[in-house]
Every structure is written in C-alpha cells, then in structure tokens.
Design a protein around this motif. Sequence first.
Motif, PDB file in Angstrom:
ATOM      1  N   ILE A   1       0.884  -1.169   0.000  1.00 20.44           N
ATOM      2  CA  ILE A   1       0.000   0.000   0.000  1.00 20.44           C
ATOM      3  C   ILE A   1       0.918   1.213   0.000  1.00 20.44           C
ATOM      4  O   ILE A   1       1.844   1.300   0.823  1.00 20.44           O
ATOM      5  CB  ILE A   1      -0.908   0.020   1.256  1.00 20.44           C
ATOM      6  N   LEU A   2       0.702   2.114  -0.958  1.00 19.45           N
ATOM      7  CA  LEU A   2       1.499   3.344  -1.030  1.00 19.45           C
ATOM      8  C   LEU A   2       0.571   4.496  -0.660  1.00 19.45           C
ATOM      9  O   LEU A   2      -0.410   4.754  -1.367  1.00 19.45           O
ATOM     10  CB  LEU A   2       2.071   3.508  -2.449  1.00 19.45           C
ATOM     11  N   VAL A   3       0.869   5.164   0.446  1.00 20.71           N
ATOM     12  CA  VAL A   3      -0.068   6.172   0.955  1.00 20.71           C
ATOM     13  C   VAL A   3       0.640   7.506   1.196  1.00 20.71           C
ATOM     14  O   VAL A   3       1.751   7.534   1.707  1.00 20.71           O
ATOM     15  CB  VAL A   3      -0.748   5.650   2.251  1.00 20.71           C
TER      16      VAL A   3
ATOM     17  N   GLY B   1       4.867   3.825   8.579  1.00 21.11           N
ATOM     18  CA  GLY B   1       4.949   2.835   7.511  1.00 21.11           C
ATOM     19  C   GLY B   1       6.147   1.907   7.655  1.00 21.11           C
ATOM     20  O   GLY B   1       7.093   2.206   8.388  1.00 21.11           O
ATOM     21  N   ASP B   2       6.124   0.773   6.946  1.00 20.41           N
ATOM     22  CA  ASP B   2       7.293  -0.115   6.925  1.00 20.41           C
ATOM     23  C   ASP B   2       8.468   0.628   6.304  1.00 20.41           C
ATOM     24  O   ASP B   2       9.622   0.379   6.639  1.00 20.41           O
ATOM     25  CB  ASP B   2       6.974  -1.383   6.128  1.00 20.41           C
ATOM     26  N   ILE B   3       8.137   1.521   5.368  1.00 25.84           N
ATOM     27  CA  ILE B   3       9.136   2.401   4.778  1.00 25.84           C
ATOM     28  C   ILE B   3       8.551   3.807   4.751  1.00 25.84           C
ATOM     29  O   ILE B   3       7.382   3.986   4.406  1.00 25.84           O
ATOM     30  CB  ILE B   3       9.478   1.998   3.323  1.00 25.84           C
TER      31      ILE B   3
ATOM     32  N   VAL C   1       3.530  -1.255   4.068  1.00 22.27           N
ATOM     33  CA  VAL C   1       3.056   0.088   3.741  1.00 22.27           C
ATOM     34  C   VAL C   1       4.236   1.013   3.469  1.00 22.27           C
ATOM     35  O   VAL C   1       5.198   1.053   4.249  1.00 22.27           O
ATOM     36  CB  VAL C   1       2.220   0.656   4.918  1.00 22.27           C
ATOM     37  N   ILE C   2       4.172   1.736   2.341  1.00 22.88           N
ATOM     38  CA  ILE C   2       5.126   2.808   2.071  1.00 22.88           C
ATOM     39  C   ILE C   2       4.412   4.109   2.405  1.00 22.88           C
ATOM     40  O   ILE C   2       3.361   4.411   1.841  1.00 22.88           O
ATOM     41  CB  ILE C   2       5.573   2.832   0.588  1.00 22.88           C
ATOM     42  N   GLU C   3       4.969   4.873   3.349  1.00 24.20           N
ATOM     43  CA  GLU C   3       4.321   6.111   3.803  1.00 24.20           C
ATOM     44  C   GLU C   3       5.047   7.309   3.205  1.00 24.20           C
ATOM     45  O   GLU C   3       6.187   7.602   3.559  1.00 24.20           O
ATOM     46  CB  GLU C   3       4.332   6.165   5.333  1.00 24.20           C
ATOM     47  N   ASP C   4       4.384   7.983   2.291  1.00 18.61           N
ATOM     48  CA  ASP C   4       4.963   9.119   1.576  1.00 18.61           C
ATOM     49  C   ASP C   4       4.704  10.402   2.377  1.00 18.61           C
ATOM     50  O   ASP C   4       3.587  10.925   2.376  1.00 18.61           O
ATOM     51  CB  ASP C   4       4.320   9.188   0.182  1.00 18.61           C
ATOM     52  N   ALA C   5       5.747  10.870   3.053  1.00 21.14           N
ATOM     53  CA  ALA C   5       5.629  12.094   3.863  1.00 21.14           C
ATOM     54  C   ALA C   5       6.326  13.265   3.173  1.00 21.14           C
ATOM     55  O   ALA C   5       6.757  14.211   3.829  1.00 21.14           O
ATOM     56  CB  ALA C   5       6.197  11.855   5.260  1.00 21.14           C
TER      57      ALA C   5
END
Length: 398
Positions: free
Chosen positions: A144-146, A191-193, A170-174
């Motif tokens: 999941i890319l969020v 996120g995991d990343i 989960v990839i967390e785009d901050a």
Amino acid sequence: MSQNFNENLPAILGGIPEFPEGPPGWPFQDDNIQKWLNKAYYDRSWGKYHGKYCNELINLISEYQESKHVMLCSSGTAAVELALRGLKVGKEDEVIIAAYDFDGNYRNIKHLEATTVLVDVSPNNWNMDLDPLNEVICSRTKAILVSHLHGGFVPMKVLMKIAQEKGIPVIEDACQMPGAQIQGKKAGSWGDIGVISFGGSKTLTAGRGGALFTNNEEITQRTRLTQNRGNEAYPLSELQAAVVIPQLENLDKNHSRRAKNVQFIKKELETFSGLIPFKNGDNNSNHEKHSQPGYYKLGFQYNPSQFSGIERSVFCQAMQSEGIAMHEGFRSFHCIHSSRRFKKHGELTQATLADQNCIILHHPILLKSETEIRKIVQAVSKIQQHSKQIYDAYKKSL
Ligand SMILES: *Cc1c(COP(=O)(O)O)cnc(C)c1O
C-alpha cells in the motif's frame, strides 16, 4: 465613495492586488544556510560524492524519524521507486494507492509494471479513504502506497492495523510534510518504509533530493543493492546534504509557525462556505488528537455555487491576480488515464470531486505574519463579493 469601491475591487477586475509584489519566493534567505554552504566550499566537500555531510544528515534523519536505516537519494520520486523495489514489487503484483495522489507515485508503479489499484479518498480531506482496504486487499497485493496531502493526513494507526492484519507492507509518503506528527508519531515513521523529499519547492529543500527510512533489515539490503548499481544510481551529493542539515534544526519551529497561521485561516474561512479547508477526521473522531499535519500545500474544497458559479480555474486566476500562490490540485488518475491501465474500487466519487474542485495554497506565505495571512482572507472575501461580476466578465470573454 468611488475610492472605497476601488479598494474593495478584486485585482482580476482591475482593483489593487493584496500583494502587488506577488507571492514570496522560496527558499527564504537564511544566514545559517549560507554558513553551511561556505563550510562545504572551504572544506571542498562541494566536489565530493559522499562524506561527512551525508553521514551527518543520515544520523540526524535516523534520530528524528526514529528509524534505524536511512538512505539518501536524488528525489522523493526516486525514494518511492527504491521503496517499491525494496518490497520486490514487480509484474504480477498489485499496489494500492489513492485515486487522488502525486502523479510520480502512479508512474513509479507503472514503471515497475505492477498493477495500480485505485481506492477513493475521504470526503473530509481527499486523502486516502481506509474503508475500501479490506475489500481490495487480495493475494496479489504487494504494497500500500499512501501519501499525506495538502495539510490533510491519513490516520496511520488505523491503516497499519489493517495492513498488519493482512500482512501487507506500507510505504508512507511524507514528502509533503516532513516533521508532521500523526497520531503520536512522526509522519513517515508509521509505515514499513517512510519517504521524504528535498525537492526545490518543498518545505525542506536542496533543490532536489529525498530520503527513505526503515527499521527493516531485509528491505534495507535490497534498496542498498538497487541504489549501488554502477556509480550509485540515485545519489544525494555532499553539497545538497550540507544545506538540508541546518533546515532540519528549524523544522519544528517553522512547522509550528505554519500551523498557527493555518489555524487562523481555517477559523476565518469558516464563514466562506465556498472555500473549505481540509479537515482531519469528522467532529466525533479522535484523529486530530496527538496530530499536527504539515503544510507544503494547504488544501481547500472549492464550491463554485458559493461564488456565483465561477469556475475553479477562474477563481485561482483571481487569487493569483491578488499575488497569492493558489492553484488547482492534482488530477485524479482515473480521470486522466485509460481504465485499461488500472483497477479501481467502486465509483471513486470523492476522487472525481477532488479532481474538479481541489485548490491548493503554496506554503511560503504560511511563514509570514498574521497581517499577511489576513490579506488572503480579504482576497477571498473580495472575490466572493464580486463573484457575479467576475462570472459575467469571464462569460463574455468566452
Ligand atoms: C513532491 C512529492 C513527492 C516527490 O517529489 P520529488 O520532487 O520527486 O522529490 C512525492 N510525493 C508527494 C505527495 C509529493 O508532493
């Protein structure tokens, strides 16, 4: 009397702009950054691939984000690509993203030949809606890319619970909000990343650049392998690292300042029902608790019927004529790409609205004083009062 009338006339109709000098440029001048640029000049780091500035930046980000492993790279987009590769996303896989998001994220998934699965966005802030997740996650789902967008945020505690139950990373785009606090943790750290950007317009900037961070050893090894292909495929230079370091020191301070100004705008614009700032959670959710979003952009839901039906593009043009950096938001993916190119969940009704009605305010003004912020509110008010005239003027020109 005519004097009074003119003062209140929107700039788009020939009145005096609120900011005749236009929006503030970015980045601001900063003696501290000049000092670090000088350091990198005199110690000749400016001509180096890698060295003490990169190492120091890695340590600072690691501490700040409470992440064991940090990788610096050439952009936020490259960091997202590395993250997807770190999760071995490939041809047979599906990646879930919101139908309204940064275009680079969509293109990264395409680039790896995986299938993009679009979910709708929340009616409060046009950030990813979590309700569809349980239904769309399947055996092919690889990630999941969020993203947290425009001063809205995704309640990560809830998202991580769903993802962990299903075993989906989960990839967390901050990228839009380094340093934001989300349900008690730094944005990107749930996120995991996690991924942040140092792009030229971003709140932390080195002209270009980005970083990825994770606590997972396996992901780290895989991203390192990808990054070290040949002569480092996605590098950040010493010179770039040197200018980000002093900005990290000021991040929290600048953050509070923007948040205070946004608070003011939100309060003032409550009375203009046609320009509604993004909300986080509804009135009875506790998402706002222990949260402080960041503001690379401040997002609004535009309702043309409150402005005599003037189109969003004309409203933005009217604000720009006042010297205010307000623009149309992203395009939603299902509105611009052929439906053969993605899978989707449901009708994506909110994402269609976001595509049509999202307006964003660029961040530099948010570091200015309340006097400047009042002028934004004043501009909206003038445009609303004269919306019928603007509508007529723009109808005639068609
Ligand atoms: C800016 C941005 C990125 C990455 O941007 P780069 O310009 O490649 O550093 C990624 N996601 C979002 C949501 C962004 O706003």
